[in-house]
Write a protein that holds these residues in place. Structure first.
Motif, mmCIF file in Angstrom:
data_model
loop_
_atom_site.group_PDB
_atom_site.id
_atom_site.type_symbol
_atom_site.label_atom_id
_atom_site.label_comp_id
_atom_site.label_asym_id
_atom_site.label_seq_id
_atom_site.Cartn_x
_atom_site.Cartn_y
_atom_site.Cartn_z
ATOM 1 N N SER A 122 0.848 -1.194 0.000
ATOM 2 C CA SER A 122 0.000 0.000 0.000
ATOM 3 C C SER A 122 0.881 1.241 0.000
ATOM 4 N N LEU B 261 -4.837 1.319 -0.788
ATOM 5 C CA LEU B 261 -4.726 0.261 0.218
ATOM 6 C C LEU B 261 -4.887 -1.081 -0.468
ATOM 7 N N GLU C 60 -1.170 4.534 6.144
ATOM 8 C CA GLU C 60 -1.192 5.257 4.854
ATOM 9 C C GLU C 60 -1.922 6.596 4.989
#
Ligand SMILES: [Ca+2]
Ligand SMILES: [Ca+2]
Ligand SMILES: [Ca+2]
Ligand SMILES: [Zn+2]
Length: 508
Positions: A261, A276, A297
């Motif tokens: 990711s 993702l 993330e």
């Protein structure tokens, strides 16, 4: 002529010559004009694509396609792609004084960054692509051993028995529509988890359950619960927030596929999305695994970079003795710790090399406000029949690392307190620290269980009098070997009983 005089004359010469006063630019870097002129040139391109903004740098033409253009008062947010390929991202955002952005081309793996210097000039610089997209790894292979995967799959956080919708993101799944999850309905700051590619009519694809998808959303909501930001899977909520002010929104796309990711740094405030990846067949608990990765993330999108250290290098693996790891490090090693605690960091641990203050980056650079204190002065503990204390009526949130929450009670005769205080969130960040003070402000008892996230008082004998129970974010060990209360934030609930004659103010 004295030395001092010479210096004065030189300074006068420097300040009277704008050319000399300019900051020296490295060779891969060019001055593309003032903030105002750069804003104007992109506004012109937005109005008419034929007036394209293009700059030549390091033998490369940097030009863009605009897909989203938002200007309101002082604020600007532009998102798009590089002109030459869709497989790229372009971001430019900021205010009257400062612009920041980049053009990242995933075909050529080249990146160019827009920054603003102290003289208010916008500088375009070629930078390593990983400076903008820290996790980019097109050659990704899952290198975790089967043992690691098995260990991590076997264990994931257990809900506190007290966790039951004290806030909408707290507690086990109860059959909610996974397309309409919202952690803070009504907040103008919105982070959109785009699950449209991994679901069909509200049902997750590839064998993922609704409960796992809920936990993925919940985990991300947990790690941002101190902010007034609605983490949501609801596209209408996102679209409305975007129309009101794109600079208060962010987006990440869920994709069912193997891969590492990745997300562009500081892409919050634009429509440049994080990605993702997770193959539901890869053996890891989907809700927990993608939840941790999502929190990480989104962290990049909010401006946080990696917490590096030893062991781990680029991704610090945490401190097993305290079951603590920064979420911007490598949380996989700690994923199976029974009492794991993954938090934001400002690099206090011994081997840290990134001293960026994650919470400051989110709340100052990205201007997402903290939530208001739910308990600014004090609240009476709410007692049920027979002096029972339950977590549906007695809970709160440590929103900032300076917060303390006080709960009062009064006994007219000798009493006994039995109380357990748990963090309520699933991917919790709160280590609970609790202190009982008497009316002279003396500490009667204190609890912060070691390598554990709860606090408890067992058969604590209390003479008649008035008391305050004070909850804080806890710390363990030392900041260099352990963790401070820097990111000890989140919801807590309490359960137990107080025997003895409780004064009526506290009766329910
Ligand atoms: Ca509070
Ligand atoms: Ca408070
Ligand atoms: Ca503790
Ligand atoms: Zn990362």
């Amino acid at each position: 002529m004295s030395t001092r005089k010479t210096l004065t004359i030189l300074l006068a010469a420097l300040s009277s010559s704008p050319a000399m006063a300019q900051e020296i630019q490295p060779a891969n870097s060019i001055d593309i004009g003032t903030v105002e002129s750069v804003k104007k040139s992109f506004a012109a391109q937005h109005a008419n694509a034929r007036s394209m903004v293009a700059h030549s740098i390091a033998g490369k033409l940097v030009a863009t396609k605009i897909t989203d253009y938002f200007e309101k008062g002082d604020a600007l947010s532009i998102s798009g792609t590089a002109l030459e390929t869709e497989n790229s991202t372009f971001v430019l955002k900021g205010s009257k004084k400062k612009l920041y952005g980049y053009v990242v081309n995933y075909d050529t793996m080249r990146a160019f960054e827009f920054t603003t210097n102290s003289s208010g000039k916008v500088i375009l610089t070629e930078v390593p692509i990983k400076k903008i997209v820290p996790d980019l790894d097109p050659e990704f292979r899952d290198t975790r051993s089967e043992e690691m995967i098995a260990a991590a799959a076997a264990v994931h956080p257990k809900y506190s028995p007290m966790a039951n919708r004290q806030a909408v993101h707290i507690g086990p799944y109860k059959g909610e529509d996974i397309r309409t999850l919202q952690s803070k309905p009504g907040s103008p700051w919105v982070f959109y988890l785009n699950i449209s590619q991994v679901t069909s009519n509200g049902v997750p694809l590839n064998g993922v359950t609704k409960e796992q998808m809920y936990r993925a959303w919940q985990s991300i909501a947990d790690q941002y619960s101190m902010l007034n930001m609605n983490v949501t899977t609801n596209v209408s909520v996102y679209n409305a927030a975007k129309a009101a002010n794109i600079l208060r929104t962010g987006v990440i796309n869920f994709v069912n596929r193997d891969g590492r990711s990745y997300a562009p740094l500081h892409s919050f405030g634009t429509t440049s999305a994080g990605t993702l990846f997770r193959n539901p067949a890869s053996g890891f608990d989907y809700g927990y695994g993608i939840g941790m990765t999502g929190a990480h993330e989104v962290g990049h999108q909010m401006g946080a970079n990696h917490d590096r250290g030893t062991p781990g290098g680029e991704y610090f693996q945490g401190i097993p003795a305290y079951q603590w790891c920064p979420i911007m490090g490598n949380y996989w090693y700690g994923a199976s710790w029974a009492n794991q605690l993954f938090t934001w960091s400002k690099g206090e641990y011994a081997s840290a090399t990134n001293f960026e203050d994650d919470l400051k980056i989110m709340t100052v650079e990205e201007s997402v406000p903290y939530r208001a204190d739910d308990n600014p002065t004090s609240k009476p503990i709410v007692f049920g029949t027979g002096g029972t204390i339950d977590a549906q009526a007695n809970f709160g949130q440590i929103e900032r690392n300076t917060d303390t929450d006080s709960f009062t009670f009064t006994l007219s005769s000798l009493g006994t307190l039995n109380l357990r205080i748990d963090p309520l969130e699933y991917l919790r960040m709160l280590d609970v620290d609790a202190t009982v003070y008497n009316s002279s402000n003396a500490v009667v008892a204190h609890s912060n269980l070691g390598v554990h996230r709860s606090a408890e008082f067992v058969n604590l004998s209390l003479p008649a009098g008035s008391y305050r129970l004070v909850i804080r974010g806890g710390a363990e060990g030392t900041p260099s070997n352990g963790f401070s209360n820097y990111s000890s934030l989140g919801y807590y609930g309490m359960k137990g009983s107080l025997s003895g004659s409780v004064v009526a103010a506290n009766a329910r």
